[in-house]
Design a protein around this motif. Structure first.
Motif, PDB file in Angstrom:
ATOM      1  N   GLU A  83       0.786  -1.175   0.047  1.00 14.05           N
ATOM      2  CA  GLU A  83       0.096   0.114   0.061  1.00 14.05           C
ATOM      3  C   GLU A  83       0.895   1.255   0.083  1.00 14.05           C
ATOM      4  N   HIS A  84       2.113   1.214   0.600  1.00 13.11           N
ATOM      5  CA  HIS A  84       2.881   2.270   0.899  1.00 13.11           C
ATOM      6  C   HIS A  84       4.017   2.441   0.244  1.00 13.11           C
ATOM      7  N   PHE A  85       4.440   1.585  -0.929  1.00 12.42           N
ATOM      8  CA  PHE A  85       5.828   1.933  -1.466  1.00 12.42           C
ATOM      9  C   PHE A  85       5.618   1.536  -2.745  1.00 12.42           C
ATOM     10  N   GLN A  86       6.369   2.374  -3.811  1.00 15.74           N
ATOM     11  CA  GLN A  86       6.335   2.022  -5.175  1.00 15.74           C
ATOM     12  C   GLN A  86       7.495   0.955  -5.647  1.00 15.74           C
ATOM     13  N   TRP A  87       8.370   0.446  -4.915  1.00 13.14           N
ATOM     14  CA  TRP A  87       9.320  -0.094  -5.235  1.00 13.14           C
ATOM     15  C   TRP A  87       9.635  -1.311  -3.687  1.00 13.14           C
ATOM     16  N   VAL A  88       9.881  -2.591  -4.003  1.00 12.82           N
ATOM     17  CA  VAL A  88      10.188  -3.536  -3.204  1.00 12.82           C
ATOM     18  C   VAL A  88      11.562  -4.339  -3.796  1.00 12.82           C
ATOM     19  N   HIS A  89      12.658  -4.261  -3.003  1.00 14.73           N
ATOM     20  CA  HIS A  89      13.833  -4.848  -3.717  1.00 14.73           C
ATOM     21  C   HIS A  89      14.125  -6.038  -2.967  1.00 14.73           C
ATOM     22  N   CYS A 137      12.153  -6.133  -7.360  1.00 10.35           N
ATOM     23  CA  CYS A 137      13.426  -6.607  -7.790  1.00 10.35           C
ATOM     24  C   CYS A 137      13.420  -7.844  -6.794  1.00 10.35           C
ATOM     25  N   LEU A 138      14.098  -9.015  -7.174  1.00  3.55           N
ATOM     26  CA  LEU A 138      14.122 -10.282  -6.683  1.00  3.55           C
ATOM     27  C   LEU A 138      15.797 -10.179  -5.925  1.00  3.55           C
ATOM     28  N   GLN A 139      15.693 -10.628  -4.743  1.00  2.00           N
ATOM     29  CA  GLN A 139      16.949 -10.411  -3.797  1.00  2.00           C
ATOM     30  C   GLN A 139      17.660 -11.960  -4.146  1.00  2.00           C
ATOM     31  N   ALA A 172      11.547 -16.295 -10.880  1.00  2.00           N
ATOM     32  CA  ALA A 172      11.247 -15.097 -11.817  1.00  2.00           C
ATOM     33  C   ALA A 172      10.250 -15.537 -12.791  1.00  2.00           C
ATOM     34  N   GLN A 173       9.870 -16.737 -13.351  1.00  7.36           N
ATOM     35  CA  GLN A 173       8.808 -17.099 -14.063  1.00  7.36           C
ATOM     36  C   GLN A 173       7.539 -16.844 -13.475  1.00  7.36           C
ATOM     37  N   ALA A 174       7.550 -17.199 -12.091  1.00  2.88           N
ATOM     38  CA  ALA A 174       6.408 -17.422 -11.430  1.00  2.88           C
ATOM     39  C   ALA A 174       5.769 -15.893 -11.337  1.00  2.88           C
ATOM     40  N   VAL A 175       6.983 -15.044 -10.735  1.00  3.80           N
ATOM     41  CA  VAL A 175       6.765 -13.650 -10.153  1.00  3.80           C
ATOM     42  C   VAL A 175       6.398 -12.920 -11.241  1.00  3.80           C
ATOM     43  N   ALA A 176       6.784 -13.297 -12.642  1.00  2.00           N
ATOM     44  CA  ALA A 176       6.591 -12.290 -13.670  1.00  2.00           C
ATOM     45  C   ALA A 176       5.203 -12.439 -14.284  1.00  2.00           C
ATOM     46  N   GLU A 177       4.434 -13.637 -13.742  1.00  2.00           N
ATOM     47  CA  GLU A 177       3.153 -13.749 -14.515  1.00  2.00           C
ATOM     48  C   GLU A 177       2.218 -13.311 -13.400  1.00  2.00           C
ATOM     49  N   LEU A 178       2.705 -12.411 -12.241  1.00  2.00           N
ATOM     50  CA  LEU A 178       1.574 -11.947 -11.452  1.00  2.00           C
ATOM     51  C   LEU A 178       1.009 -10.836 -11.742  1.00  2.00           C
ATOM     52  N   ARG A 220      11.326  -6.090 -12.288  1.00  2.00           N
ATOM     53  CA  ARG A 220      12.149  -5.023 -12.735  1.00  2.00           C
ATOM     54  C   ARG A 220      13.540  -5.721 -12.837  1.00  2.00           C
ATOM     55  N   GLY A 221      13.999  -6.589 -11.737  1.00  2.00           N
ATOM     56  CA  GLY A 221      15.350  -6.998 -12.055  1.00  2.00           C
ATOM     57  C   GLY A 221      15.568  -7.723 -10.658  1.00  2.00           C
ATOM     58  N   LEU A 222      17.166  -7.358 -10.401  1.00  2.00           N
ATOM     59  CA  LEU A 222      17.803  -8.061  -9.360  1.00  2.00           C
ATOM     60  C   LEU A 222      18.333  -7.491  -8.330  1.00  2.00           C
ATOM     61  N   MET A 223      18.485  -7.777  -7.091  1.00  2.00           N
ATOM     62  CA  MET A 223      19.192  -7.220  -5.889  1.00  2.00           C
ATOM     63  C   MET A 223      20.093  -8.097  -5.272  1.00  2.00           C
ATOM     64  N   ALA A 224      21.042  -7.573  -4.825  1.00  2.00           N
ATOM     65  CA  ALA A 224      21.922  -8.308  -3.917  1.00  2.00           C
ATOM     66  C   ALA A 224      22.916  -7.381  -2.985  1.00  2.00           C
ATOM     67  N   ILE A 225      22.969  -7.872  -1.814  1.00  2.00           N
ATOM     68  CA  ILE A 225      24.055  -7.549  -0.870  1.00  2.00           C
ATOM     69  C   ILE A 225      25.114  -8.377  -0.563  1.00  2.00           C
ATOM     70  N   PRO A 226      26.377  -8.293  -1.498  1.00  2.00           N
ATOM     71  CA  PRO A 226      27.417  -9.103  -1.348  1.00  2.00           C
ATOM     72  C   PRO A 226      28.158  -9.063   0.134  1.00  2.00           C
ATOM     73  N   ALA A 227      28.825 -10.055   0.436  1.00  2.00           N
ATOM     74  CA  ALA A 227      29.682 -10.076   1.694  1.00  2.00           C
ATOM     75  C   ALA A 227      30.616  -9.075   1.374  1.00  2.00           C
ATOM     76  N   PRO A 228      31.094  -8.379   2.534  1.00  2.00           N
ATOM     77  CA  PRO A 228      31.982  -7.212   2.296  1.00  2.00           C
ATOM     78  C   PRO A 228      33.255  -7.933   1.744  1.00  2.00           C
ATOM     79  N   ARG A 229      34.031  -7.190   0.964  1.00  2.00           N
ATOM     80  CA  ARG A 229      35.275  -7.352   0.397  1.00  2.00           C
ATOM     81  C   ARG A 229      36.035  -5.971   0.260  1.00  2.00           C
ATOM     82  N   GLY A 230      37.465  -6.231   0.576  1.00  2.00           N
ATOM     83  CA  GLY A 230      38.074  -4.918   0.622  1.00  2.00           C
ATOM     84  C   GLY A 230      38.438  -4.049  -0.467  1.00  2.00           C
TER      85      GLY A 230
END
Ligand SMILES: *Cc1c(COP(=O)(O)O)cnc(C)c1O
Length: 231
Positions: free
Chosen positions: A94-100, A125-127, A148-154, A160-170
């Motif tokens: 109800e309150h957001f335009q995007w969910v990542h 976005c799919l995480q 993705a196939q199932a979500v695209a049919e909803l 819109r795409g993909l999201m990730a939070i990689p493990a920290p690297r220097g």
């Protein structure tokens, strides 16, 4: 943090984006800056808005709803980027335009069912759990095509795409590996789902923004370098 300081930080982050896009042959318009404002007061978001920022990312639903109420006079695009459980989907729809952070079909189905009829489809976005970390949310790369196939049919969400939070690297070179892996997963999805509007790679935070842009990010999520450290 003072308003002038937020403006200055924001301009510095924008310059880094422009410089990095120039250095790797991308147009600066290809990268959207998402200001991550979790734990920061509404006044900080208002300062960033006054400096031209329009997209804001929040992690905690209750905190986000309070800020949205305080800032209802501003045409902000709200992005939900926190862990998402079933009991929160209605308010997020109800309150957001995007969910990542969608990583299960059950959550996606609820978001689609609960998206109010008068609003445009929810941008999703799919995480992906790109480093296969045990404690991290995100779909495993091997399970992504099916999800993705199932979500695209909803009907009421747009994948819109993909999201990730990689493990920290220097080092930037090390940082790039998981980011490039996410970019290549998106490329495969585009081939799998030719009709879907798969234009978004949500990756890159304060510490790995440049590596993410080099790897093809279209949306960087920056908190600390705009609003300062969180307590
Ligand atoms: C907090 C957060 C960010 C921002 O991280 P910084 O290191 O402060 O830039 C980005 N993405 C997600 C999902 C976050 O939770």
């Amino acid at each position: 943090m003072r308003k002038a300081e937020i403006t200055e930080n924001l301009n510095r982050v924008r310059e880094r984006i422009v410089t990095c896009c120039g250095a790797c042959g991308r147009g600066e318009g290809e990268v959207t800056l998402l200001a991550v404002s979790k734990t920061k007061p509404a006044s900080a978001l208002r300062a960033a808005f006054a400096a031209g920022q329009r997209d804001f990312g929040e992690n905690y639903l209750q905190e986000a709803l309070e800020k949205q109420a305080e800032l209802s006079d501003l045409p902000i695009r709200w992005h939900f980027i926190g862990p998402l459980q079933s009991n929160k989907t209605r308010q997020v729809a109800e309150h957001f335009q995007w969910v990542h952070t969608v990583d299960r079909l059950k959550i996606a189905r609820r978001l689609s069912e609960q998206r109010p009829a008068g609003l445009p489809p929810l941008e999703v976005c799919l995480q992906v759990n790109i480093d296969a970390e045990e404690s991290k949310s995100g779909v495993a790369p091997g399970e992504l095509p099916q999800l993705a196939q199932a979500v695209a049919e909803l009907p009421n969400i747009r994948l819109r795409g993909l999201m990730a939070i990689p493990a920290p690297r220097g080092e930037r070179a090390e940082q790039r590996a998981p980011l490039e892996a996410l970019a290549s997963l998106l490329q495969s999805l585009r081939e799998q789902l030719p009709g879907a509007p798969l234009d978004t790679l949500s990756m890159g935070m304060s510490a790995d923004m440049e590596a993410a842009i080099e790897a093809g990010s279209t949306m960087v999520r920056v908190g600390t370098d705009i609003f300062g450290r969180r307590d």
